[in-house]
Design a protein around this motif. Structure first.
Motif, PDB file in Angstrom:
ATOM      1  N   PHE A 125       0.580  -1.350   0.100  1.00 30.18           N
ATOM      2  CA  PHE A 125       0.151   0.067   0.225  1.00 30.18           C
ATOM      3  C   PHE A 125       0.927   1.554  -0.242  1.00 30.18           C
ATOM      4  O   PHE A 125      -0.008   1.935  -0.418  1.00 30.18           O
ATOM      5  N   ASN A 126       1.921   0.747   0.078  1.00 33.98           N
ATOM      6  CA  ASN A 126       3.299   2.083   0.419  1.00 33.98           C
ATOM      7  C   ASN A 126       2.648   3.082  -0.986  1.00 33.98           C
ATOM      8  O   ASN A 126       3.863   2.318  -2.037  1.00 33.98           O
ATOM      9  N   GLY A 127       2.248   4.249  -1.550  1.00 35.43           N
ATOM     10  CA  GLY A 127       1.894   5.069  -2.283  1.00 35.43           C
ATOM     11  C   GLY A 127       1.287   4.142  -3.898  1.00 35.43           C
ATOM     12  O   GLY A 127       1.478   4.907  -4.797  1.00 35.43           O
ATOM     13  N   LYS A 128       0.657   3.282  -3.341  1.00 38.13           N
ATOM     14  CA  LYS A 128      -0.554   2.686  -4.119  1.00 38.13           C
ATOM     15  C   LYS A 128      -1.644   3.481  -3.738  1.00 38.13           C
ATOM     16  O   LYS A 128      -2.633   3.981  -3.164  1.00 38.13           O
ATOM     17  N   THR A 129      -1.923   4.579  -4.809  1.00 37.54           N
ATOM     18  CA  THR A 129      -3.299   4.880  -5.252  1.00 37.54           C
ATOM     19  C   THR A 129      -4.821   4.237  -5.537  1.00 37.54           C
ATOM     20  O   THR A 129      -4.719   3.058  -5.953  1.00 37.54           O
ATOM     21  N   VAL A 130      -5.419   4.373  -4.186  1.00 40.76           N
ATOM     22  CA  VAL A 130      -6.887   3.669  -4.221  1.00 40.76           C
ATOM     23  C   VAL A 130      -7.886   4.501  -4.110  1.00 40.76           C
ATOM     24  O   VAL A 130      -8.686   5.813  -4.131  1.00 40.76           O
ATOM     25  N   THR A 131      -8.866   4.195  -5.256  1.00 39.99           N
ATOM     26  CA  THR A 131      -9.884   4.834  -6.232  1.00 39.99           C
ATOM     27  C   THR A 131     -11.463   4.568  -4.686  1.00 39.99           C
ATOM     28  O   THR A 131     -11.760   3.073  -4.691  1.00 39.99           O
ATOM     29  N   THR A 183      -3.491   7.953  -1.777  1.00 40.41           N
ATOM     30  CA  THR A 183      -2.664   7.294  -2.007  1.00 40.41           C
ATOM     31  C   THR A 183      -1.981   7.767  -0.368  1.00 40.41           C
ATOM     32  O   THR A 183      -1.777   8.601  -0.004  1.00 40.41           O
ATOM     33  N   ALA A 184      -1.657   5.714   0.523  1.00 37.29           N
ATOM     34  CA  ALA A 184      -0.649   5.915   1.444  1.00 37.29           C
ATOM     35  C   ALA A 184       0.586   6.089   0.789  1.00 37.29           C
ATOM     36  O   ALA A 184       0.836   5.778   0.482  1.00 37.29           O
ATOM     37  N   SER A 185       1.193   6.367   2.148  1.00 35.69           N
ATOM     38  CA  SER A 185       3.114   6.545   1.875  1.00 35.69           C
ATOM     39  C   SER A 185       2.658   6.624   3.575  1.00 35.69           C
ATOM     40  O   SER A 185       2.879   7.349   4.934  1.00 35.69           O
ATOM     41  N   GLY A 186       4.465   6.142   3.564  1.00 35.82           N
ATOM     42  CA  GLY A 186       5.650   6.551   4.588  1.00 35.82           C
ATOM     43  C   GLY A 186       6.574   7.578   4.401  1.00 35.82           C
ATOM     44  O   GLY A 186       5.621   8.526   4.173  1.00 35.82           O
ATOM     45  N   PRO A 187       6.879   8.193   6.492  1.00 37.04           N
ATOM     46  CA  PRO A 187       7.531   9.217   6.352  1.00 37.04           C
ATOM     47  C   PRO A 187       8.465   9.435   5.142  1.00 37.04           C
ATOM     48  O   PRO A 187       8.901   8.034   5.330  1.00 37.04           O
ATOM     49  N   VAL A 188       8.623  10.317   4.858  1.00 38.93           N
ATOM     50  CA  VAL A 188      10.033  10.545   4.648  1.00 38.93           C
ATOM     51  C   VAL A 188      10.852  11.317   4.836  1.00 38.93           C
ATOM     52  O   VAL A 188      10.582  12.411   6.068  1.00 38.93           O
ATOM     53  N   GLU A 189      12.514  12.169   4.197  1.00 38.05           N
ATOM     54  CA  GLU A 189      13.375  12.865   5.164  1.00 38.05           C
ATOM     55  C   GLU A 189      12.186  14.128   5.350  1.00 38.05           C
ATOM     56  O   GLU A 189      12.097  14.366   4.579  1.00 38.05           O
ATOM     57  N   THR A 231      15.689  13.874  20.331  1.00 35.64           N
ATOM     58  CA  THR A 231      15.066  13.520  18.753  1.00 35.64           C
ATOM     59  C   THR A 231      14.013  13.379  18.387  1.00 35.64           C
ATOM     60  O   THR A 231      13.078  13.213  20.005  1.00 35.64           O
ATOM     61  N   CYS A 232      13.669  13.599  17.423  1.00 31.46           N
ATOM     62  CA  CYS A 232      12.075  13.665  16.657  1.00 31.46           C
ATOM     63  C   CYS A 232      12.009  12.324  16.080  1.00 31.46           C
ATOM     64  O   CYS A 232      12.444  12.075  15.338  1.00 31.46           O
ATOM     65  N   THR A 233      10.729  11.334  16.196  1.00 26.36           N
ATOM     66  CA  THR A 233      10.879   9.745  15.588  1.00 26.36           C
ATOM     67  C   THR A 233       9.186  10.037  15.080  1.00 26.36           C
ATOM     68  O   THR A 233       7.912  10.216  15.581  1.00 26.36           O
ATOM     69  N   CYS A 234       9.086  10.523  13.298  1.00 27.83           N
ATOM     70  CA  CYS A 234       8.176  10.161  12.448  1.00 27.83           C
ATOM     71  C   CYS A 234       7.540   8.887  12.088  1.00 27.83           C
ATOM     72  O   CYS A 234       8.316   8.245  11.948  1.00 27.83           O
ATOM     73  N   ARG A 235       6.024   8.543  13.172  1.00 31.22           N
ATOM     74  CA  ARG A 235       6.829   7.128  12.416  1.00 31.22           C
ATOM     75  C   ARG A 235       4.080   7.162  11.970  1.00 31.22           C
ATOM     76  O   ARG A 235       3.650   7.642  12.615  1.00 31.22           O
ATOM     77  N   ASN A 236       4.203   6.498  11.142  1.00 34.20           N
ATOM     78  CA  ASN A 236       2.800   5.813  10.679  1.00 34.20           C
ATOM     79  C   ASN A 236       2.842   4.241  10.639  1.00 34.20           C
ATOM     80  O   ASN A 236       3.663   3.854  10.041  1.00 34.20           O
ATOM     81  N   PRO A 237       1.937   3.684  10.175  1.00 29.18           N
ATOM     82  CA  PRO A 237       1.560   2.224   9.065  1.00 29.18           C
ATOM     83  C   PRO A 237       2.822   1.467   8.341  1.00 29.18           C
ATOM     84  O   PRO A 237       2.991   0.347   7.790  1.00 29.18           O
ATOM     85  N   LEU A 238       3.243   2.567   7.893  1.00 32.65           N
ATOM     86  CA  LEU A 238       4.208   2.206   6.289  1.00 32.65           C
ATOM     87  C   LEU A 238       5.156   2.615   6.479  1.00 32.65           C
ATOM     88  O   LEU A 238       5.991   2.185   5.795  1.00 32.65           O
TER      89      LEU A 238
END
Length: 610
Positions: free
Chosen positions: A282-288, A303-309, A380-387
């Protein structure tokens, strides 16, 4: 005298015949036989009438009886007719004494009934019109123009019709209230609105039969939801699952929503969510999301995506208590939105007096009076989601400036100072300092005053968020120096580089103009000089090619012999060497041109100094 005669041929046995001799004739004479017959015949049928019981016949009653009556006569045979057709006895029709009985009469029994009575000598006929009351039947409801649904602003008519005799009346009802604007079963609706959609009921009533019937129909007035469907994706089950959400609220009826790429069977109306297990698929997949409404179909994508830098952002302020407040922002682009966790060194940071974490977890605020508390601290900060997740370390530094610039206006009377601050620097304000003459100012009398100073002095103070300063009233004929001092409350950092402005800095305008004009003049001068040098060289070459005269072979030999020895310095000093006459002693075949006439050179006096 009456004498029984017995049976008479041709006379029915049911009748009697007697032989009668009229007494007024006396006794019959001899030889004559006079027979007088007197017969008794059936009476003629006269004045036949028909009656109906009951007077008003309603369809579904038990029986209908048609009975005849007559003034006189004997009926040997009766025949019944309906609209000219003979009625045969059956399960419904029964011929009884002087009557016709119809069991369970219906509307088909309506018509002209007749009875024919006969005997051998006469007949009689009577007829009567019989109407069987019926209805109303089940109403027939119809909308014109016929459409599966209508939209606000349409016009239409509702029709209600039912069979019956007499013709039944019809009335419409909606929402429990009778609509008085219906006429003869027709209800008109113009500029219909969604509030007028729903169940319409028609009631038909027969006043004669006292029967009534009802039937309902649904009038669909649809309006699509406003705007477009909205898609989103959220974290579920502590960042273990993805919850896709689709919303297109409002409208009549509500739109049906679904995610075909995720499920073929799940759907919802107006507001629909579907949870799936998070994975790299599902990372980067577009769902309609497909939104279906009777008026319009629509869709939206997510579109679901994981955290970026990301780069943390640091902002410093001072609160009402005089404490330095450093706010660190860690925001990483992600879908669903990333949740941020904080730590100092190896320990987790929790909200309290010194530390405060924002409600969206993306901001950490640190409060203290002393700037040294913030220096060299690693957060330190950590950004997190399911991906996935991303983390960054932040080391706070003291007040400093990374870069600065000065931009004057065209007249040199106004300048703009700009500067940049390192991303993790703790800065609460800036001092703008200047060295040089005082700025031009207006005194109360309107005259200009001017002072001078050889030390830096603060002329403006800016907050920690400022990145530029404008300075006015400069004298373009004087020289000024400017710098910016970063501060964290009372603690000053290293000043920025010094920026100069005025005549002492760089070339003046006329000098630059002179240089610009001198360059082409210099090039022209060099071209002229080169041409002169070339002409001189060319002229010298032409002079060296003078006419040489022939000499004798003895002289040639002598010259040739002398050429092997070094020439005498005195003979060559400042004098030109003699022309080479030997080259003229060539044979005609060796000469390309005719020899010139020999002319003896003038005597040359040579002086020798010892």
């Amino acid at each position: 005298m009456t004498v029984p005669w017995g049976r008479v041929p041709g006379v029915s046995a049911s009748h009697s015949a007697e032989m009668t001799w009229p007494e007024e004739l006396g006794r019959p004479r001899a030889g004559f036989l006079v027979i007088l017959l007197s017969f008794s015949f059936p009476e003629n049928i006269q004045s036949v009438e028909l009656s109906v019981q009951p007077d008003f016949v309603k369809e579904g009653t038990e029986r209908l009886t048609l009975q005849y009556s007559m003034l006189r006569g004997v009926v040997e045979k009766q025949m019944w007719f309906l609209n000219g057709g003979e009625i045969k006895p059956s399960s419904r029709y029964s011929v009884e004494q002087r009557s016709l009985v119809i069991l369970s009469p219906n509307r088909s029994d309506t018509g002209r009934y007749a009875v024919l009575l006969t005997n051998p000598f006469s007949s009689g006929t009577a007829h009567v019109n019989v109407t069987v009351l019926y209805g109303p039947d089940e109403p027939v409801l119809e909308a014109r123009p016929a459409q599966p649904f209508y939209v606000p602003g349409d016009s239409l008519s509702l029709f209600c019709q039912a069979e019956g005799f007499p013709q039944p009346t019809a009335e419409w009802a909606f929402g429990g209230q009778t609509l008085s604007d219906s006429r003869k079963g027709v209800l008109n609706r113009t500029n219909v609105q969604t509030s007028q959609g729903g169940v319409y009921t028609c009631t038909v009533f027969n006043e004669q039969t006292t029967e009534r019937r009802q039937k309902s129909m649904i009038l669909n007035v649809y309006e699509k939801p406003a705007g477009n469907p909205m898609c989103s994706v959220r974290s579920a089950n502590v960042n273990a699952d993805l919850q896709y959400h689709c919303r297109w609220s409002g409208g009549t009826p509500q739109a049906q929503l679904s995610f075909p790429a995720l499920s073929d069977t799940s759907s919802g109306a107006g507001n629909f969510s579907l949870t799936v297990t998070a994975s790299d698929y599902f990372n980067g997949k577009t769902v309609t999301c497909v939104a279906v409404h009777p008026v319009e179909e629509n869709k939206c994508n997510v579109t679901a995506s994981g955290p970026v830098e990301f780069l943390p952002a640091v902002r410093t302020t001072v609160d009402s208590e005089g404490k330095i407040v450093v706010a660190i922002h860690c925001v990483s682009e992600a879908s669903p939105k990333a949740v941020v966790s904080w730590s100092k060194g190896s320990e987790a940071v929790a909200s309290g007096t010194t530390y405060q974490i924002g409600s969206d977890t993306a901001q950490l605020k640190i409060r203290d009076y002393n700037v040294s508390y913030f220096l060299l601290q690693n957060y330190t900060c950590t950004c997190r989601n399911p991906l996935g997740s991303q983390r960054r370390e932040i080391q706070l530094g003291g007040p400093s400036i990374s870069d600065s610039s000065l931009f004057p206006n065209q007249d040199g009377t106004i300048i703009t100072l700009t500067w940049e601050v390192p991303p993790t620097s703790v800065v609460t304000g800036f001092d703008i300092q200047m060295k040089g003459p005082e700025l031009l100012s207006e005194n109360r009398n309107g005259s200009q005053t001017r002072g001078t100073s050889n030390t830096y002095r603060t002329i403006q103070q800016k907050p920690g968020s400022a990145r530029s300063a404008d300075i006015f009233a400069l004298n373009p004929s004087l020289t000024y120096r400017f710098r910016v001092i970063p501060k964290a409350r009372m603690t000053e950092g290293e000043p920025s580089e010094v920026h100069r402005i005025g005549p002492g800095e760089g070339l003046s305008g006329p000098a630059i103009a002179g240089i610009a004009a001198g360059i082409p003049c210099s090039l022209l001068f060099l071209l002229l000089l080169g041409g002169i040098i070339y002409l001189c060289v060319y002229c010298n070459k032409n002079k060296s090619r003078q006419t040489r005269y022939p000499v004798s072979r003895a002289v040639e030999k002598a010259i040739t012999t002398q050429s092997d020895t070094a020439p005498h310095n005195l003979l060559t000093g400042g004098l030109k060497s003699q022309p080479d006459y030997n080259r003229f002693q060539q044979t005609p075949s060796e000469r390309s041109v005719a020899l010139p006439t020999f002319v003896a050179p003038p005597p040359v006096r040579v002086a020798t100094t010892v």
